[in-house]
Structure formats: C-alpha cells, structure tokens
Design a protein around this motif. Structure first.
Motif, PDB file in Angstrom:
ATOM      1  N   ALA A 212       0.829  -1.204   0.000  1.00  0.00           N
ATOM      2  CA  ALA A 212       0.000   0.000   0.000  1.00  0.00           C
ATOM      3  C   ALA A 212       0.865   1.256   0.000  1.00  0.00           C
ATOM      4  CB  ALA A 212      -0.930  -0.001   1.211  1.00  0.00           C
ATOM      5  N   ALA A 215       2.458   1.621  -3.466  1.00  0.00           N
ATOM      6  CA  ALA A 215       1.507   2.039  -4.499  1.00  0.00           C
ATOM      7  C   ALA A 215       1.208   3.525  -4.422  1.00  0.00           C
ATOM      8  CB  ALA A 215       0.207   1.242  -4.363  1.00  0.00           C
ATOM      9  N   PHE A 323      -2.472  -4.219  -5.823  1.00  0.00           N
ATOM     10  CA  PHE A 323      -1.664  -3.050  -5.482  1.00  0.00           C
ATOM     11  C   PHE A 323      -0.894  -2.538  -6.697  1.00  0.00           C
ATOM     12  CE2 PHE A 323      -2.016  -5.078  -1.213  1.00  0.00           C
ATOM     13  CZ  PHE A 323      -2.607  -4.013  -0.551  1.00  0.00           C
ATOM     14  N   LEU A 336      -6.727   2.738  -0.524  1.00  0.00           N
ATOM     15  CA  LEU A 336      -6.381   1.320  -0.676  1.00  0.00           C
ATOM     16  C   LEU A 336      -6.857   0.464   0.490  1.00  0.00           C
ATOM     17  CD1 LEU A 336      -2.748   1.752  -2.045  1.00  0.00           C
ATOM     18  CD2 LEU A 336      -4.718   0.876  -3.309  1.00  0.00           C
TER      19      LEU A 336
END
Length: 460
Positions: A212, A215, A323, A336
């Motif tokens: 996360a 990303a 992701f 996310l």
C-alpha cells in the motif's frame, strides 16, 4: 424516517445487551495461565520469567496480562459475584481450589473480562472511524449496519470473548488500518511490529502495508516496494534485538520451540480426515489442547506445517496484483484500505486454515475486519455469511459439544480419549470445509476483483 441518533442508540444498547449475555455464558480457563505469568512478571520481572520458565507467549502478551492483575487488586469486594453465574464454577479444577484461591482467581477473571471489554469497545469504535473515512458515501443505516455486523460476527465466537487475549490481535490490525486512513503507513508498520511482539501473527500483514505504501509513492512500484520493505524490515528487526537484550536472552524465544513441537490439534482443519482414514486414531492431551494421536496424525501435522509456510507467499502473490494495478493511479493509502483489509483477511484465513493448531480464538483475529470490506456485491455478502457460519460452527464445537468432540475416556496411561462421535465429527468436517471455502473464495475475490481506485480522484 429513523433519526441517526436513534439508530446509534439502538446499536449501543444492542451491543451492551449482547455483551452482557456473552459475559454470563463465558467459558473461562485461560485466565489462570495469564494470571500465573502476570504474577511472576510482577514479582521477578519479565526477563527473569523467561529465563527460568518455558512461556507460551511473546513478551507483550505477558505484560498485557499484568494489566488485569493490577485492576484485580483494586476491584471492590463484590466483584467476584460478576462471574459466579458461569457454569464451570461447579466443576473441577475450580471446585478443587481453596476458597482464597477461588476468590483471587475470580477477581482476576473479572478484571481480564473488563479489560477485554475495553478492547472490544475500542475495536468497535475503530471500525466506525475507519468506515467513516473510507466509505464517506455510506448512509447512516449502512454505517450502523457495519457496526451491527461487527457485533454479530464477534458474537458468533463470543463464548470465549472475555477469556482469551486474541481480541487484542484484531485491535492491532484495526489500529494499523486506521494509520493507513491517516496516510501514515509507516506508523502502521510500527503498530504491526508491536503486534508481532504480542502474538506473532500481525507480522504476516506487513506485506499488505508495504504494498500500500509503495503504491502511493511516486516512481516505479517495485522499486518502492523494495524501499518500503527495507524500512519495515528495519523496524521489525528491532523486536528480536530488544527481546534478546531485555527479555531473557535466548530463552526469550523459547515459545517458538514450544509451539513448533505441538502435534495436530483436534480442531485443526486438516485433522478430521485422520479419524476416517486411521481407525486407531485417538485423542491425547498436551500443550494446553487436545491433539490427535497416531502416525497419520503426525504426518498430518508435518503437512500442515508446510502448508502454513506456503500460504504466506501464495497470499502475497494474490494480493500484489491489485496493489500493482492501483499504483498506476497513485492513490492515497486511505483509498487502498478496502484492498488492504481483504488482503489481511486472506492472509489470516489462509494461516488459520492451513495450521496444525485449530484454536477457536483464532477467529477473533478476523471477525472485526470483515465489516470494513465494501460488502456491496452479492458475492461479498454471501462470503460474509460464510464467515458467520464458520464462527457458529466453531462455537458449536467449543464449548457447546466439546465433551463429545474429544470423546469418551479410554483406560490408558497417559490419559487418552476415543475421539469425536459421528455428530461432532460432522461438525469438525463442516467447519473445515467452511474455512477452506471461505479462504479459497476470498483468494479469488482478492485476485480477480481487487477494490482499488481506477482514478486518482476515486477517494479524496
């Protein structure tokens, strides 16, 4: 139209009534072990406890047990009455204890339940805080529905809610999710590392937080993954170092050896076929649980060990695709959260399903996270219903029909039991099939339908 205040008031009243009912029927016993460790830690210190004894849990779990001990010393004299309605008060070993020992144990039992109720209420509040941020378009009814789902799912394994420390594991995960909603994934790393020092399994969630964070970073996704993994790894390395320095040296890790030596627990998802394939399989006691005996059971335990190890990279691969797709839009970590929650649930369900230990309290890790899924498609709602079924089957096995799950006494030394009768063997098989189905279905959803934003403005 029902007012929001009325909906929330009804939710709070329902929550308190359900918890009061669960308190009354709680099956307790673990509090004795927690109190034993806590008393030793308060008397000689945590490091000395680990140097002189084989302790089953990491250090923060032992320290957590100190809090109820401190509270028990300050409870009013009538406090033991709060647990006197529990049915096991008429059974050994409780009836074999002296009056003074029973009173001291009752006080600690009450204090542990109160502390765990605080953790439970805080987890409910975190579900509300996170859902409010992640699903801003939810109606009031939908938000209250998420909280009601939390109450229902946790109640499905609620007969042990106030006697196990595992609700803290879910609280750790929820706190780490909240850090993502604040766009502070590295704070989430720290929370999960502390959780690992409490009960190991939160460390399995670190890859989801690393993905996360990567990303959401500018630049190439996989390069960011390496960078974030190094940061998370540095934080994680502090835990064993501090354990060695201040937690009893090498003896501070003895709990790892203890659990690795355990056999195939009776409730493990892989255990029930042993009774069908090996007529000589029985049940023995050890490591605080009932375990299946025999050569086939030993091979099953070895197989489960490898399945558990393989489940980690498999679930990481399944979650990574979502992701990576999200990284093209550079979302915030808050955007996310739905995919992080789904990935976390997948990791833990796979770990539970593949494990040679099938303790019922493991479901306390996952139940509080389910309401944070979007739950807008029919597939997700049916999946949540399957999770609820797994909780109900778990409670039917333990504590409801556990006496018929390990079976009749056999005339052997050491003591062994005959194993489950047909009805409870069916319950074990049904629970196993439900957990496997839950894990496989969620794996498919995480891989094929990841909840990730398709545009940068998907979530502010």
């Amino acid at each position: 139209m029902t007012r929001p205040a009325a909906l929330y008031a009804a939710l709070v009243v329902g929550f308190l009534l359900v918890r009061a009912g669960l308190w009354a029927v709680t099956t307790a016993g673990e509090y004795r072990l927690y109190r034993d460790y806590a008393d030793a830690a308060r008397t000689t210190g945590v490091a000395e406890l680990y140097r002189t004894r084989t302790v089953e849990y990491p250090h923060l779990a032992v320290l957590f047990g100190v809090a109820p001990g401190w509270l028990a010393d300050r409870l009013p004299g009538w406090a033991p009455l709060l647990v006197q309605t529990r049915y096991y008060k008429t059974l050994p070993p409780y009836t074999e204890e002296s009056a003074a020992a029973r009173e001291a144990g009752d006080r600690y039992e009450v204090a542990l339940g109160l502390v765990l109720f605080g953790v439970d209420a805080a987890s409910l509040a975190l579900v509300w805080l996170v859902a409010r941020r992640v699903y801003p378009d939810d109606s009031t009814a939908a938000r209250v529905g998420r909280l009601a789902l939390y109450v229902l799912l946790t109640a499905s394994v609620g007969a042990i809610l106030f006697d196990r420390q595992d609700p803290v594991v879910a609280f750790v995960a929820l706190l780490a999710v909240w850090a993502l909603t604040a766009c502070r994934p590295r704070l989430g790393y720290a929370v999960l590392v502390l959780g690992a020092a409490y009960k190991l399994v939160p460390v399995l969630l670190l890859p989801a937080w690393v993905f996360a964070a990567a990303a959401a970073r500018p630049g190439r996704f996989w390069r960011s993954v390496v960078l974030e993994a190094l940061i998370a790894g540095a934080m994680l390395a502090a835990w064993p170092a501090l354990t060695y320095l201040f937690g009893g040296g090498e003896r501070g890790f003895q709990y790892l050896t203890y659990h690795s030596a355990r056999g195939l627990q009776l409730e493990a998802p892989i255990a029930w076929p042993v009774f069908l394939l090996d007529p000589g399989a029985h049940v023995g006691a050890g490591y605080g649980s009932f375990n299946v005996t025999g050569a086939l059971a030993a091979r099953g335990a070895e197989l489960a060990k490898w399945l558990m190890v393989l489940s980690v990279p498999l679930t990481v691969v399944l979650m990574a695709r979502g992701f990576w797709r999200a990284s093209h839009t550079r979302p915030t970590t808050a955007a996310l959260v739905p995919h992080v929650v789904a990935a976390s649930l997948l990791v833990w369900f796979a770990f539970i399903t593949a494990n040679k230990v099938g303790s019922p309290q493991y479901l306390h890790w996952v139940m509080p996270l389910v309401p944070l899924l979007p739950l807008r498609s029919r597939a997700e709602r049916w999946w949540a219903a399957l999770v609820l079924l797994a909780g109900g089957l778990t409670t039917l096995i333990f504590p409801c029909f556990y006496r018929w799950t390990y079976g009749d006494d056999l005339p052997t030394v050491p003591a062994t039991w005959a194993g489950p009768i047909p009805a409870t063997l069916f319950l074990l098989a049904a629970r196993s099939v439900t957990l496997v189905s839950t894990t496989a279905w969620l794996g498919w959803l995480v891989w094929s339908r990841p909840h990730v934003p398709s545009a940068p403005e998907a979530l502010p």
